[in-house]
Each structure stands twice: as C-alpha cells, then as structure tokens.
Design a protein around this motif. Structure first.
Motif, PDB file in Angstrom:
ATOM      1  N   GLY A   1       4.157  -1.522   3.108  1.00 38.05           N
ATOM      2  CA  GLY A   1       2.651  -1.579   3.541  1.00 38.05           C
ATOM      3  C   GLY A   1       2.424  -2.023   4.570  1.00 38.05           C
ATOM      4  N   PHE A   2       1.519  -2.384   5.032  1.00 41.21           N
ATOM      5  CA  PHE A   2       1.033  -3.374   6.389  1.00 41.21           C
ATOM      6  C   PHE A   2      -0.136  -4.212   6.494  1.00 41.21           C
ATOM      7  N   THR A   3       0.175  -5.149   7.969  1.00 44.43           N
ATOM      8  CA  THR A   3      -0.828  -5.618   8.106  1.00 44.43           C
ATOM      9  C   THR A   3      -2.116  -5.662   8.786  1.00 44.43           C
ATOM     10  N   MET A   4      -3.551  -6.212   8.454  1.00 35.94           N
ATOM     11  CA  MET A   4      -4.364  -5.600   8.891  1.00 35.94           C
ATOM     12  C   MET A   4      -4.951  -6.473   9.520  1.00 35.94           C
TER      13      MET A   4
ATOM     14  N   ALA B   1       1.011  -1.150  -0.214  1.00 37.85           N
ATOM     15  CA  ALA B   1      -0.124   0.258   0.461  1.00 37.85           C
ATOM     16  C   ALA B   1       1.228   1.212  -0.060  1.00 37.85           C
ATOM     17  N   PRO B   2       0.863   2.385  -0.802  1.00 36.85           N
ATOM     18  CA  PRO B   2       1.294   3.451  -0.833  1.00 36.85           C
ATOM     19  C   PRO B   2       0.983   4.157   0.491  1.00 36.85           C
ATOM     20  N   VAL B   3      -0.019   4.441   1.254  1.00 32.27           N
ATOM     21  CA  VAL B   3       0.413   4.483   2.028  1.00 32.27           C
ATOM     22  C   VAL B   3      -0.803   4.494   3.501  1.00 32.27           C
ATOM     23  N   SER B   4       0.392   4.119   4.703  1.00 34.87           N
ATOM     24  CA  SER B   4      -0.628   3.406   5.628  1.00 34.87           C
ATOM     25  C   SER B   4      -0.737   4.322   6.619  1.00 34.87           C
ATOM     26  N   GLY B   5      -1.378   3.641   7.838  1.00 33.85           N
ATOM     27  CA  GLY B   5      -2.066   4.523   8.509  1.00 33.85           C
ATOM     28  C   GLY B   5      -1.462   4.328   9.935  1.00 33.85           C
ATOM     29  N   ALA B   6      -1.964   4.906  11.304  1.00 35.86           N
ATOM     30  CA  ALA B   6      -1.977   4.595  12.874  1.00 35.86           C
ATOM     31  C   ALA B   6      -1.996   2.535  12.910  1.00 35.86           C
ATOM     32  N   GLU B   7      -1.003   2.490  14.514  1.00 35.75           N
ATOM     33  CA  GLU B   7      -1.518   1.345  14.751  1.00 35.75           C
ATOM     34  C   GLU B   7      -2.506   0.762  15.618  1.00 35.75           C
ATOM     35  N   GLY B   8      -3.408   0.000  15.052  1.00 36.49           N
ATOM     36  CA  GLY B   8      -5.200   0.277  16.177  1.00 36.49           C
ATOM     37  C   GLY B   8      -6.094   0.892  14.882  1.00 36.49           C
TER      38      GLY B   8
ATOM     39  N   GLU C   1     -13.232  -5.665   6.446  1.00 35.09           N
ATOM     40  CA  GLU C   1     -13.251  -4.685   7.210  1.00 35.09           C
ATOM     41  C   GLU C   1     -12.023  -4.911   8.765  1.00 35.09           C
ATOM     42  N   GLY C   2     -11.664  -3.961   9.208  1.00 37.82           N
ATOM     43  CA  GLY C   2     -10.648  -4.511  10.349  1.00 37.82           C
ATOM     44  C   GLY C   2      -9.536  -2.606  10.665  1.00 37.82           C
ATOM     45  N   THR C   3      -8.321  -3.398  11.946  1.00 35.06           N
ATOM     46  CA  THR C   3      -7.856  -2.494  11.913  1.00 35.06           C
ATOM     47  C   THR C   3      -6.374  -2.767  11.181  1.00 35.06           C
ATOM     48  N   LEU C   4      -5.757  -1.777  11.553  1.00 38.45           N
ATOM     49  CA  LEU C   4      -4.201  -1.638  10.772  1.00 38.45           C
ATOM     50  C   LEU C   4      -3.137  -2.603  12.070  1.00 38.45           C
ATOM     51  N   GLN C   5      -2.868  -3.749  12.345  1.00 37.38           N
ATOM     52  CA  GLN C   5      -2.087  -4.699  13.228  1.00 37.38           C
ATOM     53  C   GLN C   5      -0.700  -3.956  12.892  1.00 37.38           C
ATOM     54  N   SER C   6       0.119  -4.289  11.853  1.00 36.03           N
ATOM     55  CA  SER C   6       1.759  -2.956  11.755  1.00 36.03           C
ATOM     56  C   SER C   6       2.091  -3.347  10.745  1.00 36.03           C
TER      57      SER C   6
END
Length: 207
Positions: free
Chosen positions: A86-89, A55-62, A76-81
């Motif tokens: 990119g990131f894991t959700m 992903a080009p832009v990551s959010g904050a954890e949680g 849907e879910g929450t950003l883990q790390s």
C-alpha cells in the motif's frame, strides 16, 4: 482538541511540530488516483494528518489521492511514500475537520478496548448453514466456511486470499473481496439485500 487523559485507553493529541500520532484502526473504503481509477482499500493506521492504506494499486509520490472511508467520509491529500501492500498519504483538511476526525479516530481505536457497540451499517449474524463454495471468475472453485453474514457482506474462512477488489461468487451471491484476515476474507455483496434469510439461502453450497 483532545488532550492526553489518563482515564481513557487511547487519545489523539498534537505532538511536536503539530504532528498527530497515528492510531491502529481497520477502516474500509475506496480511493481514487489522479487518473480517476478507483480501487478498494483498508486503512490500518491513521491520524488527522496522515494515513497508511493497504491498496492494490499505488500512484506516484506526490500524486493527489481522494478516498471515501467508512465512518469518516471523504478525505483528500497526496501520496507520501510507498510501503508493502500500500502507501502512506497525507491529509489536507481544515483545523475544524481535523478536530472532528481526531474524535472519530479515537472512538474507532477505542471501541474494541471499551467494548463499545460497533457502528456497522448492518447487523452481522452467524448463519445456520455455514458451508458453501467460492468460485472465481476464471472458474476456480474452493470450499469455504461462512463465519458471519449481514445484509451487505460476509466473512468467510478460505484457504486462498484473492486480491482485494477481486469479484467472486459465493453460492448464488456475487461479491468482491474487501479485506483479508488470518483465516480468510471479508466480502461485500454486489447489491445490499433486504432479508438475512434470503442471504443465507443464496449463500448455500451449490451442487
């Protein structure tokens, strides 16, 4: 629920503590951060419980994430790390939806192994004329070679890798980058077309 089956190349099953194992996939989609900004993404590993997205832009954890993925629809879910690129959700879903997702992911993970027909939105063909030009919004121009085309996009051999989501012009066609691979990029046209010969004509190299 799918269980281990020695006759199938790969299955999804519950592990310890009700954790699913992830499988390698390549699923395109879009995701929305909590501030409602949207970006394109590609899922490389996924289970019914979590997913790793390029992903080009990551959010904050949680942070809450909503994604719309090809083949799978809305998750849907929450950003883990955070991870490179990119990131894991984690994925919030009912047991029934997880069961359905397990079946879909098993099919997606196995279709290449089993030579199953790919569930593409549009048939892909190799064009007769494969040389064209890619122009970025800042005016930079590159020669490219078209690998294949469909009514909704194309795969292109290209020396540069514009970031995912970057708007480009190929010939006369407006498009955006949706995936990177070893020798180039995959693009999605700004609007799906109705005839492949029109796509091919509009992708020809501009003078």
């Amino acid at each position: 629920m799918l269980s281990d089956d020695l006759d199938s190349p790969r299955t999804l099953a519950f592990g310890q503590e009700n954790r699913f194992q992830r499988v390698k996939v390549s699923i395109l989609g879009r995701y929305m951060l909590a501030d409602r900004r949207e970006f394109p993404c590609q899922v490389l590993e996924m289970s019914p419980g979590d997913a790793f997205l390029i992903a080009p832009v990551s959010g904050a954890e949680g942070e809450r994430i909503i994604a719309y993925l090809d083949h799978l629809g809305r998750i849907e879910g929450t950003l883990q790390s955070h991870a490179d690129g990119g990131f894991t959700m984690d994925i919030s879903a009912t047991q029934r939806k997880r069961d359905k997702m397990a079946a879909q992911l098993t099919w997606l993970a196995n279709k290449d192994i089993l030579n199953l027909p790919e569930d593409r939105r549009h048939e892909r063909v190799v064009p007769d004329l494969r040389h064209s030009t890619v122009v970025l919004d800042d005016g930079r121009r590159y020669n490219c070679k078209i690998i294949d085309i469909s009514l909704s996009g194309a795969a292109v051999e290209l020396d540069v890798r514009p970031a995912m989501g970057t708007p480009i012009t190929i010939g006369r066609m407006r498009a955006r980058v949706v995936r990177h691979f070893q020798n180039g990029v995959a693009v999605e046209f700004a609007a799906a077309q109705e005839m492949l010969n029109v796509v091919q004509q509009n992708l020809r190299m501009m003078g």
